[in-house]
Enzyme design. Structure first.
Site, PDB file in Angstrom:
ATOM      1  N   TYR A   1       5.461 -14.006 -14.390  1.00  0.00           N
ATOM      2  CA  TYR A   1       4.436 -13.083 -13.875  1.00  0.00           C
ATOM      3  C   TYR A   1       3.035 -13.595 -14.252  1.00  0.00           C
ATOM      4  O   TYR A   1       2.142 -13.649 -13.409  1.00  0.00           O
ATOM      5  CB  TYR A   1       4.683 -11.680 -14.443  1.00  0.00           C
ATOM      6  CG  TYR A   1       3.616 -10.666 -14.075  1.00  0.00           C
ATOM      7  CD1 TYR A   1       3.533 -10.161 -12.775  1.00  0.00           C
ATOM      8  CD2 TYR A   1       2.679 -10.215 -15.013  1.00  0.00           C
ATOM      9  CE1 TYR A   1       2.550  -9.238 -12.423  1.00  0.00           C
ATOM     10  CE2 TYR A   1       1.701  -9.300 -14.671  1.00  0.00           C
ATOM     11  CZ  TYR A   1       1.647  -8.808 -13.374  1.00  0.00           C
ATOM     12  OH  TYR A   1       0.666  -7.900 -13.035  1.00  0.00           O
TER      13      TYR A   1
ATOM     14  N   ALA B   1       0.818  -1.226   0.000  1.00  0.00           N
ATOM     15  CA  ALA B   1       0.000   0.000   0.000  1.00  0.00           C
ATOM     16  C   ALA B   1       0.842   1.262   0.000  1.00  0.00           C
ATOM     17  O   ALA B   1       0.308   2.356   0.125  1.00  0.00           O
ATOM     18  CB  ALA B   1      -0.926  -0.010   1.210  1.00  0.00           C
ATOM     19  N   ASN B   2       2.163   1.118  -0.156  1.00  0.00           N
ATOM     20  CA  ASN B   2       2.999   2.320  -0.092  1.00  0.00           C
ATOM     21  C   ASN B   2       3.109   3.038  -1.438  1.00  0.00           C
ATOM     22  O   ASN B   2       3.696   4.117  -1.517  1.00  0.00           O
ATOM     23  CB  ASN B   2       4.402   1.974   0.426  1.00  0.00           C
ATOM     24  CG  ASN B   2       5.088   0.947  -0.431  1.00  0.00           C
ATOM     25  OD1 ASN B   2       4.776  -0.232  -0.353  1.00  0.00           O
ATOM     26  ND2 ASN B   2       6.008   1.379  -1.279  1.00  0.00           N
ATOM     27  N   THR B   3       2.555   2.428  -2.481  1.00  0.00           N
ATOM     28  CA  THR B   3       2.646   3.073  -3.797  1.00  0.00           C
ATOM     29  C   THR B   3       1.564   2.506  -4.733  1.00  0.00           C
ATOM     30  O   THR B   3       0.872   1.551  -4.380  1.00  0.00           O
ATOM     31  CB  THR B   3       4.064   2.867  -4.405  1.00  0.00           C
ATOM     32  OG1 THR B   3       4.159   3.605  -5.618  1.00  0.00           O
ATOM     33  CG2 THR B   3       4.339   1.407  -4.710  1.00  0.00           C
ATOM     34  N   GLY B   4       1.453   3.130  -5.890  1.00  0.00           N
ATOM     35  CA  GLY B   4       0.595   2.596  -6.964  1.00  0.00           C
ATOM     36  C   GLY B   4      -0.859   2.370  -6.576  1.00  0.00           C
ATOM     37  O   GLY B   4      -1.473   3.155  -5.843  1.00  0.00           O
ATOM     38  N   ILE B   5      -1.396   1.264  -7.073  1.00  0.00           N
ATOM     39  CA  ILE B   5      -2.813   0.940  -6.897  1.00  0.00           C
ATOM     40  C   ILE B   5      -3.147   0.730  -5.414  1.00  0.00           C
ATOM     41  O   ILE B   5      -4.198   1.162  -4.929  1.00  0.00           O
ATOM     42  CB  ILE B   5      -3.152  -0.335  -7.711  1.00  0.00           C
ATOM     43  CG1 ILE B   5      -2.883  -0.079  -9.203  1.00  0.00           C
ATOM     44  CG2 ILE B   5      -4.588  -0.763  -7.500  1.00  0.00           C
ATOM     45  CD1 ILE B   5      -2.854  -1.342 -10.058  1.00  0.00           C
ATOM     46  N   GLY B   6      -2.226   0.079  -4.696  1.00  0.00           N
ATOM     47  CA  GLY B   6      -2.462  -0.208  -3.276  1.00  0.00           C
ATOM     48  C   GLY B   6      -2.618   1.056  -2.459  1.00  0.00           C
ATOM     49  O   GLY B   6      -3.494   1.145  -1.580  1.00  0.00           O
TER      50      GLY B   6
ATOM     51  N   SER C   1      -4.431 -10.155 -12.944  1.00  0.00           N
ATOM     52  CA  SER C   1      -4.144  -9.369 -14.145  1.00  0.00           C
ATOM     53  C   SER C   1      -4.704 -10.071 -15.386  1.00  0.00           C
ATOM     54  O   SER C   1      -4.871 -11.297 -15.401  1.00  0.00           O
ATOM     55  CB  SER C   1      -2.639  -9.216 -14.317  1.00  0.00           C
ATOM     56  OG  SER C   1      -2.346  -8.658 -15.581  1.00  0.00           O
TER      57      SER C   1
END
Ligand SMILES: NC(=O)c1ccc[n+]([C@@H]2O[C@H](COP(=O)([O-])OP(=O)(O)OC[C@H]3O[C@@H](n4cnc5c(N)ncnc54)[C@H](OP(=O)(O)O)[C@@H]3O)[C@@H](O)[C@H]2O)c1
Length: 402
Positions: free
Chosen positions: A286, A133-138, A261
């Site tokens: 991935y 949750a420290n970046t991006g979508i989160g 994804s």
């Protein structure tokens, strides 16, 4: 005859990508500036520069085409193949194409980023955990949950980064109940420590968002010897979910959202090569892990039937985030198309939709994209593979298979 030094494919690719890059960066810059006049100015300056270069090389390229100037090469190539009339047509097209794209860009972006969570559900007294949750979508997912009043745990491997984001979310939302806890999904000890700490201090858990992920890492292994994509994206979240499952059941109705994804379509579960030791492709690894996310969701939903704990997998869309950090080609592509792909805030909408929308319980186990049920590959619908993956995952993690 085309001189030997000229490679038509190279010329074309260099020129088109150069033009596109200049254009998209121009727009991206313009977008961040206030005022329509400055935006227009910025756009014109970028486009004009580009066109000036094309025209300049078009004129001078005939005499002395510079080997290092891709536009000069293209100009020369055009002169070799095209009549003057056709050449003017191509130049006009080159001039108007960016303009047309600029006019159409808001529509294209809107089209590519449809799907908005319109739920008005408030979360006062509810507890949520968001991994990565420290970046991006989160980060955007956590921010919205905090905005609605939930106590939100940011489960991050880098606590310092997490603290900065927690403070930012507290300031923006006015919700002080945003907490950071260390969670490294590449280490089962860290996952167990996170779960132990969380279970000791929290009475409830209503929303678990398994969002963290890695993509296209060079071959590497987690602390427990799992291939990195399978270890972090699937096995890490698998273990975390099972450790928190009793709390989710006690807090029901509760929900688990697994961020997968569209890339799962290229995934396969190679049970004989789950750790990538026999063959490995960073891109496919991935995809395999994202397929595992969907299979896990389906099997979990089957096992949770009747418990009021529901689960969903989501494709967030193509989102401008740090996910592409391990691949220079992908970073380049993302930059090139940054004006058209989703922002992290738009990318968070489907996770939020699945976590918040009322009446979604009967769709537990389904896959969502753009806030709608989405089609998944045949492999992702295969119950036998889903059950086998569950058992193998339990074996690898030392969890009793029930
Ligand atoms: N972006 C897209 O276009 C896209 C498309 C489809 C699906 N997704 C999925 O969306 C999810 C979020 O991705 P994103 O685009 O927001 O990417 P991102 O900006 O790179 O965020 C990924 C998050 O995962 C965390 N993470 C990575 N390894 C971890 C580990 N071992 N333990 C704990 N946390 C870890 C990262 O922490 P650090 O900052 O410390 O590395 C970061 O917070 C991923 O599951 C991804 O597969 C994204």
């Amino acid at each position: 005859m085309i001189p030997k030094a000229l490679d038509p494919r190279e010329c074309g690719i260099c020129c088109v990508s150069g033009a596109w890059f200049s254009f998209s960066r121009g727009l991206a810059t313009a977008r961040s500036l206030p005022g329509s006049s400055r935006r227009a100015l910025d756009y014109i300056s970028h486009t004009a520069l580009l066109q000036a270069a094309v025209l300049y090389y078009g004129v001078s390229g005939r005499k002395s085409p510079s080997r290092s100037a891709p536009l000069g090469r293209l100009a020369l190539l055009l002169q070799l193949y095209l009549s003057p009339g056709e050449m003017i047509g191509v130049l006009l097209l080159l001039f108007f194409l960016p303009l047309l794209l600029y006019i159409a860009a808001p529509q294209i972006r809107k089209m590519l980023s449809s799907g908005v969570c319109t739920s008005t559900v408030q979360l006062l007294g509810k507890v949520a955990v968001v991994t990565g949750a420290n970046t991006g979508i989160g980060k955007e997912t956590a921010k919205e949950l905090a905005q609605r009043g939930a106590r939100v745990y940011l489960a991050c491997r880098d606590v310092q980064k997490g603290e900065l984001v927690a403070r930012e979310i507290q300031t923006v939302t006015g919700n002080q109940e945003v907490l950071v806890k260390k969670l490294d999904l590449a280490d089962t000890k860290s996952i167990r420590a996170f779960a132990k700490g969380f279970l000791a201090e929290e009475k409830h858990l209503h929303i678990l968002i398994n969002n963290a992920g890695v993509m296209m890492c060079p071959y590497s292994k987690t602390a427990d010897g799992f291939e990195m994509h399978m270890g972090v994206n699937h096995l890490g979240h698998f273990l975390l979910t099972l450790l928190l499952l009793e709390k989710l059941k006690e807090s029901a109705p509760s929900r688990i959202v697994n961020v997968s994804s569209f890339a799962h379509h290229l995934g396969r579960i190679h049970f004989h090569n789950l750790q990538g030791e026999k063959f490995y492709s960073a891109g496919l690894a991935y995809c395999h892990s994202k397929l595992a996310n969907i299979l896990f969701t389906r099997e979990l939903a089957r096992r949770l039937k009747g418990s009021s704990v529901t689960t969903y997998s989501v494709h967030p869309g193509t989102v401008n985030s740090e996910l592409v950090r391990h691949s220079s080609v992908m970073r380049w592509m993302w930059r090139l198309f940054s004006f058209f792909i989703k922002t992290p805030q738009q990318g968070a909408q489907t996770s939020l939709y699945c976590a918040l929308t009322e009446g979604l319980e009967s769709l537990s186990g389904n896959h969502f994209s753009d806030c709608h049920v989405a089609w998944v590959s045949a492999k992702a619908r295969n119950e036998t593979i889903a059950r086998r993956l569950w058992d193998v995952s339990c074996d690898l993690l030392g969890i009793p298979v029930d």
